[in-house]
Design a protein around this motif. Structure first.
Motif, PDB file in Angstrom:
ATOM      1  N   LYS A 164      -4.214   0.765  -0.814  1.00 44.15           N
ATOM      2  CA  LYS A 164      -2.883   1.539  -0.407  1.00 44.15           C
ATOM      3  C   LYS A 164      -3.356   1.214   1.130  1.00 44.15           C
ATOM      4  O   LYS A 164      -2.170   1.613   1.351  1.00 44.15           O
ATOM      5  N   VAL A 165      -4.270   1.102   1.264  1.00 40.66           N
ATOM      6  CA  VAL A 165      -3.800   0.937   2.833  1.00 40.66           C
ATOM      7  C   VAL A 165      -3.191  -0.172   3.330  1.00 40.66           C
ATOM      8  O   VAL A 165      -2.424  -0.185   4.172  1.00 40.66           O
ATOM      9  N   ILE A 166      -3.637  -1.267   2.388  1.00 40.79           N
ATOM     10  CA  ILE A 166      -3.356  -2.634   2.712  1.00 40.79           C
ATOM     11  C   ILE A 166      -1.776  -2.292   2.753  1.00 40.79           C
ATOM     12  O   ILE A 166      -0.815  -2.821   3.663  1.00 40.79           O
ATOM     13  N   SER A 167      -1.445  -2.065   1.772  1.00 38.72           N
ATOM     14  CA  SER A 167       0.493  -1.317   1.647  1.00 38.72           C
ATOM     15  C   SER A 167       0.903  -0.726   2.131  1.00 38.72           C
ATOM     16  O   SER A 167       1.863  -0.678   3.107  1.00 38.72           O
ATOM     17  N   GLU A 168      -0.171   0.329   3.047  1.00 37.51           N
ATOM     18  CA  GLU A 168       1.231   0.998   4.200  1.00 37.51           C
ATOM     19  C   GLU A 168       0.136   0.533   6.201  1.00 37.51           C
ATOM     20  O   GLU A 168       1.793   0.670   6.135  1.00 37.51           O
ATOM     21  N   CYS A 169      -0.158  -0.134   5.631  1.00 36.57           N
ATOM     22  CA  CYS A 169       0.051  -1.362   6.572  1.00 36.57           C
ATOM     23  C   CYS A 169       1.344  -2.420   6.441  1.00 36.57           C
ATOM     24  O   CYS A 169       2.006  -2.840   7.739  1.00 36.57           O
ATOM     25  N   GLY A 170       2.303  -2.730   5.105  1.00 33.46           N
ATOM     26  CA  GLY A 170       3.449  -3.230   5.146  1.00 33.46           C
ATOM     27  C   GLY A 170       2.500  -4.149   4.283  1.00 33.46           C
ATOM     28  O   GLY A 170       3.998  -5.017   4.347  1.00 33.46           O
ATOM     29  N   ALA A 171       1.815  -4.277   4.013  1.00 24.86           N
ATOM     30  CA  ALA A 171       1.965  -5.917   2.407  1.00 24.86           C
ATOM     31  C   ALA A 171       3.204  -5.522   1.707  1.00 24.86           C
ATOM     32  O   ALA A 171       3.016  -5.006   1.194  1.00 24.86           O
ATOM     33  N   SER A 172       3.757  -6.562   1.687  1.00 23.77           N
ATOM     34  CA  SER A 172       5.255  -6.552   0.526  1.00 23.77           C
ATOM     35  C   SER A 172       3.845  -7.441  -1.167  1.00 23.77           C
ATOM     36  O   SER A 172       4.795  -6.414  -1.156  1.00 23.77           O
TER      37      SER A 172
END
Length: 202
Positions: A164-172
Motif C-alpha cells: 500500500k505504501v509503495i503504491s502510494e509513492c507512485g509505483a506502477s
C-alpha cells in the motif's frame, strides 16, 4: 527530451509534441476519441507509432524525418543495491531483443541517469541506503518530466501494508523478491507496452 525520436511506443507528452498540440488540447482529442491509445499498469496511457503516424497524416502534419529504419530500443533503468541481483536482472533484460539496459546501485546515481537518458521504464529496489526507492519514486512523481515514467517496484517488502505504501509513492506495478525470471520479464513487457515477446523482434 528526444520527443521526435523514432520509438515503437510514445507517452502522452511525446504524442502531444508530435501532434504540435498543448497537453490540454491533446487531452481533449483523447476524450473525443480522435486518436487510439492503450493503457499500461499504473494508469499510464501509451500510443503506438503506427497509430500516431496515421493521426499525423489526418492532421496533415509531416512525419518526423527521424522515423526511418527501425525504432530505437526500449530503455530500461535498473536500480538495485544488491550486486548479485543487479547482475542477474541486468543479464535477463539484456537477453531480451530491442531492450537497452543501464544499471545503478543507488538512488542518487539513478537520478543522474534518469535526467540524461530518459528511460522508458525503471525497475526500482525500495530498500536502499541513502536515497531509498521511496524517496526516488516520490521525486519522479513530483516532476512533470518524469511523472509518467512507469516504475516496477522490485522489493522484499511484500506485506499488504508495504504494498500500500509503495503504491502510494507512485509505483506502477509490484514484484516481490524472490521472483521467477519469466514473471519479471512479463511485467517489463507489459510496462513497456510490448504485447508479447515475439513483437520485440518483429
Amino acid at each position: 527530451m528526444d520527443q521526435v525520436a523514432y520509438k515503437a511506443v510514445y507517452t502522452p507528452a511525446e504524442a502531444a509534441a508530435l501532434c504540435r498540440m498543448s497537453g490540454e488540447d491533446f487531452q481533449s482529442k483523447l476524450r473525443a476519441g480522435d486518436v487510439g491509445f492503450f493503457g499500461i499498469p499504473g494508469g499510464h496511457l501509451r500510443f503506438r507509432q503506427p497509430v500516431l503516424a496515421s493521426y499525423l497524416e489526418r492532421l496533415r502534419i509531416p512525419l518526423p524525418g527521424t522515423w526511418t529504419g527501425a525504432p530505437r530500443n526500449f530503455r530500461v533503468l535498473l536500480v538495485e543495491d544488491d550486486p548479485d541481483l543487479l547482475e542477474i536482472i541486468s543479464e535477463l533484460l539484456r537477453d531480451e531483443p530491442r531492450i537497452d539496459v543501464r544499471a545503478e546501485d543507488s538512488g542518487f546515481t539513478a537520478g543522474l541517469q534518469i535526467a540524461g537518458w530518459h528511460p522508458d521504464l525503471i525497475l526500482l529496489d525500495f530498500l536502499m541506503p541513502g536515497m531509498s526507492g521511496f524517496d526516488l519514486c516520490r521525486r519522479l512523481r513530483s516532476r512533470p518530466d518524469t511523472a509518467d515514467i512507469p516504475v516496477l517496484a522490485v522489493t522484499s517488502l511484500t506485506s499488504v501494508e508495504d504494498r500500500k505504501v509503495i503504491s502510494e509513492c507512485g509505483a506502477s506495478d509490484f514484484l516481490g523478491k524472490p521472483f521467477h525470471s519469466e514473471t519479471l520479464l512479463l511485467k517489463v513487457r507489459q510496462l513497456l507496452g510490448i504485447e508479447d515477446s515475439a513483437s520485440l523482434s518483429a
